[in-house]
Design an enzyme around this catalytic site. Sequence first.
Site, PDB file in Angstrom:
ATOM      1  N   HIS A 288      -7.679  -8.129  -2.830  1.00  0.00           N
ATOM      2  CA  HIS A 288      -9.039  -7.648  -2.438  1.00  0.00           C
ATOM      3  C   HIS A 288      -8.676  -5.919  -2.875  1.00  0.00           C
ATOM      4  O   HIS A 288      -7.645  -5.489  -2.872  1.00  0.00           O
ATOM      5  CB  HIS A 288      -9.171  -7.808  -1.224  1.00  0.00           C
ATOM      6  CG  HIS A 288      -8.466  -7.278  -0.063  1.00  0.00           C
ATOM      7  ND1 HIS A 288      -7.111  -7.639   0.252  1.00  0.00           N
ATOM      8  CD2 HIS A 288      -8.352  -5.996   0.633  1.00  0.00           C
ATOM      9  CE1 HIS A 288      -6.516  -6.750   1.086  1.00  0.00           C
ATOM     10  NE2 HIS A 288      -7.258  -5.854   1.356  1.00  0.00           N
TER      11      HIS A 288
ATOM     12  N   ARG B 167      -3.510 -12.038   3.156  1.00  0.00           N
ATOM     13  CA  ARG B 167      -5.003 -11.421   2.804  1.00  0.00           C
ATOM     14  C   ARG B 167      -4.919 -11.982   1.410  1.00  0.00           C
ATOM     15  O   ARG B 167      -4.274 -11.754   0.692  1.00  0.00           O
ATOM     16  CB  ARG B 167      -4.900  -9.801   2.598  1.00  0.00           C
ATOM     17  CG  ARG B 167      -5.119  -9.177   3.953  1.00  0.00           C
ATOM     18  CD  ARG B 167      -6.328  -9.518   5.057  1.00  0.00           C
ATOM     19  NE  ARG B 167      -7.600  -9.967   4.507  1.00  0.00           N
ATOM     20  CZ  ARG B 167      -8.509  -8.879   4.067  1.00  0.00           C
ATOM     21  NH1 ARG B 167      -8.345  -7.679   4.180  1.00  0.00           N
ATOM     22  NH2 ARG B 167      -9.522  -9.540   3.371  1.00  0.00           N
TER      23      ARG B 167
ATOM     24  N   HIS C  19     -10.676  -2.527  -1.397  1.00  0.00           N
ATOM     25  CA  HIS C  19     -11.469  -1.999  -0.374  1.00  0.00           C
ATOM     26  C   HIS C  19     -12.480  -1.190  -1.222  1.00  0.00           C
ATOM     27  O   HIS C  19     -12.221  -0.128  -2.094  1.00  0.00           O
ATOM     28  CB  HIS C  19     -10.803  -1.272   0.485  1.00  0.00           C
ATOM     29  CG  HIS C  19      -9.843  -2.012   1.142  1.00  0.00           C
ATOM     30  ND1 HIS C  19     -10.227  -2.562   2.596  1.00  0.00           N
ATOM     31  CD2 HIS C  19      -8.534  -2.345   1.182  1.00  0.00           C
ATOM     32  CE1 HIS C  19      -9.428  -3.170   3.068  1.00  0.00           C
ATOM     33  NE2 HIS C  19      -8.088  -3.148   2.093  1.00  0.00           N
TER      34      HIS C  19
ATOM     35  N   TYR D  63       0.783  -1.291   0.178  1.00  0.00           N
ATOM     36  CA  TYR D  63      -0.018  -0.048  -0.050  1.00  0.00           C
ATOM     37  C   TYR D  63       0.817   1.226   0.032  1.00  0.00           C
ATOM     38  O   TYR D  63       1.952   1.145   0.770  1.00  0.00           O
ATOM     39  CB  TYR D  63      -0.711  -0.087   1.445  1.00  0.00           C
ATOM     40  CG  TYR D  63      -1.925  -0.933   1.365  1.00  0.00           C
ATOM     41  CD1 TYR D  63      -3.185  -0.456   0.481  1.00  0.00           C
ATOM     42  CD2 TYR D  63      -2.237  -2.067   1.838  1.00  0.00           C
ATOM     43  CE1 TYR D  63      -4.513  -1.295   0.506  1.00  0.00           C
ATOM     44  CE2 TYR D  63      -3.133  -2.939   1.942  1.00  0.00           C
ATOM     45  CZ  TYR D  63      -4.515  -2.687   1.184  1.00  0.00           C
ATOM     46  OH  TYR D  63      -5.635  -3.265   1.166  1.00  0.00           O
TER      47      TYR D  63
ATOM     48  N   TYR E 290      -1.056  -9.882   0.520  1.00  0.00           N
ATOM     49  CA  TYR E 290      -0.207  -9.579   1.034  1.00  0.00           C
ATOM     50  C   TYR E 290      -0.128 -10.141   2.615  1.00  0.00           C
ATOM     51  O   TYR E 290      -1.282 -10.556   3.116  1.00  0.00           O
ATOM     52  CB  TYR E 290       0.032  -7.644   1.580  1.00  0.00           C
ATOM     53  CG  TYR E 290      -1.317  -7.550   1.923  1.00  0.00           C
ATOM     54  CD1 TYR E 290      -1.591  -7.204   3.319  1.00  0.00           C
ATOM     55  CD2 TYR E 290      -2.164  -6.924   1.012  1.00  0.00           C
ATOM     56  CE1 TYR E 290      -2.814  -6.560   3.798  1.00  0.00           C
ATOM     57  CE2 TYR E 290      -3.256  -5.980   1.398  1.00  0.00           C
ATOM     58  CZ  TYR E 290      -3.692  -6.076   2.676  1.00  0.00           C
ATOM     59  OH  TYR E 290      -4.784  -5.470   3.301  1.00  0.00           O
TER      60      TYR E 290
HETATM   61 FE   LIG Z   1      -6.525  -4.230   2.389  1.00  0.00          FE
END
Ligand SMILES: [Fe+3]
Lengths: 231, 240
Positions: free
Chosen positions: B158, B155, B160, B106, B145
């Site tokens: 995905h 995870r 959000h 991110y 990640y």
């Molecule tokens: Fe996330």
Amino acid sequence: MRQTLDYLRETASQTAGPYVHIGLAPGAAGFDIYREELGRDIAGPNARGQRIRVEGVVIDGMGSPVKDVLLEVWQANANGIYPHPEGGGTVEEGFRGWGRVITDFETGEWSFETVKPGAVAGRHPTASGVARRVRETHPDWMGRADEAAARMAPHLSFWLVARGINIGLNTRMYFPDEAEANAKDPVLNLIEWESRRATLIAKRTDNDGGLPVYRFEIRLQGDDETVFFDI
Amino acid sequence: MTPAEFYQRDRRLHPPALTPDYKTSVARSPRLSMISLENTASEITGPTFGHGDIDPIDNDLIKNYAQTGDPIGERVIVHGRVLDENARAVPNTLVEIWQANAGGRYRHKKDSYLAPIDPNFGGCGRTLTDENGFYFFRTVKPGAYPWRNWVNNWRPAHIHVSVFGTAFCQRLITQLYFEGDPLIAQCPIVHTIPDPDAIEQLIARLDMNASIPLDCIAYKFDIVLRGRRSTLFENRLEGN
Ligand SMILES: [Fe+3]
């Protein structure tokens, strides 16, 4: 065969996670991307009424500030009108009534400026055509509806999301200098445990250059757990 | 005029607040019951947005932060409709997304995963649904990640997703997953949702018909917000 109802089902919520700022407030995540981030100015320049500052912190079950929470605020203007087609009227040019509130990542403290909202019309006493006929022909049946229709005391609606919060939490902040209106507020009065009503009433702390400051601490768990609403 | 109420939220399909397999929820979950509130003006209204609030490029994550070229990764279109529980389109509503880059990193000052930042990828986008509730984004597929929960949690890929609807009580944040990802079945965050059908509803389907040959593959993801009663007012159906 049994008949089916052809409703869709609401999409399930998932946590906003720790990086919610990237999507909703990228400046706070550390980069500039949009011409303008949304929700920075709640009341706009033309709003009438008392300018105020609201500050606070969200506290978890261990007593620690939640440093990565993101809050959204929704409020009426000083006349109790929401800027929405069903908001009860028109508002000042530029009054959004909605804001996004980011915390200080070091302390979890947040604050914003807005105007103090007015009292808002309560639930309409005639929720349907049938109820309306009942009201006209049997006024004595309408006790509950009349009670629910009391004006709501000035309040801010909050919605908060963060890592570890699976579905956004809704609560309201009321004002300590509105004791009379608060005592009649149909939502506060719905809270069976009178001692818990106090969790929704901000504390007047200070004047910040003439601006009244209200402090609203939201406790996710523990002795003074804030009242959250299933709206 | 009597505002119509929204159908009550079916809390059995949403994750409860306390989900110990997702450890962060333990200290952040209210323990007392929520107070159920019949809709008032404060819940039936909500913020509105217009085209003056956003720019056309905001829904193109391949271009909206590009500095020296396109971001690395599998080029995808994510598209679908925002509907309510009555299957009616929700037009003109704000949809915002954010995601990791193709390596699972991110762009956030708090993310320190060792996968590299992509200099050409911001990782957020926003758009308004059109008059029929349609929306689309162009982006790159996010990478899986790792995250600190159990020692070895990853995870699933995905995106959000945040949606408004027309009322503050419709406000929703969720996550979009990609069809076929084996990490979905493993993920404690996915499994905060108790209802298997509700999980299925979060899995975007590969949509070859919407993909652009030799350019971009497509996934379809419809979002359903709370529906609303029609109110019988003075013996006729009002509004909606
Ligand atoms: Fe996330």
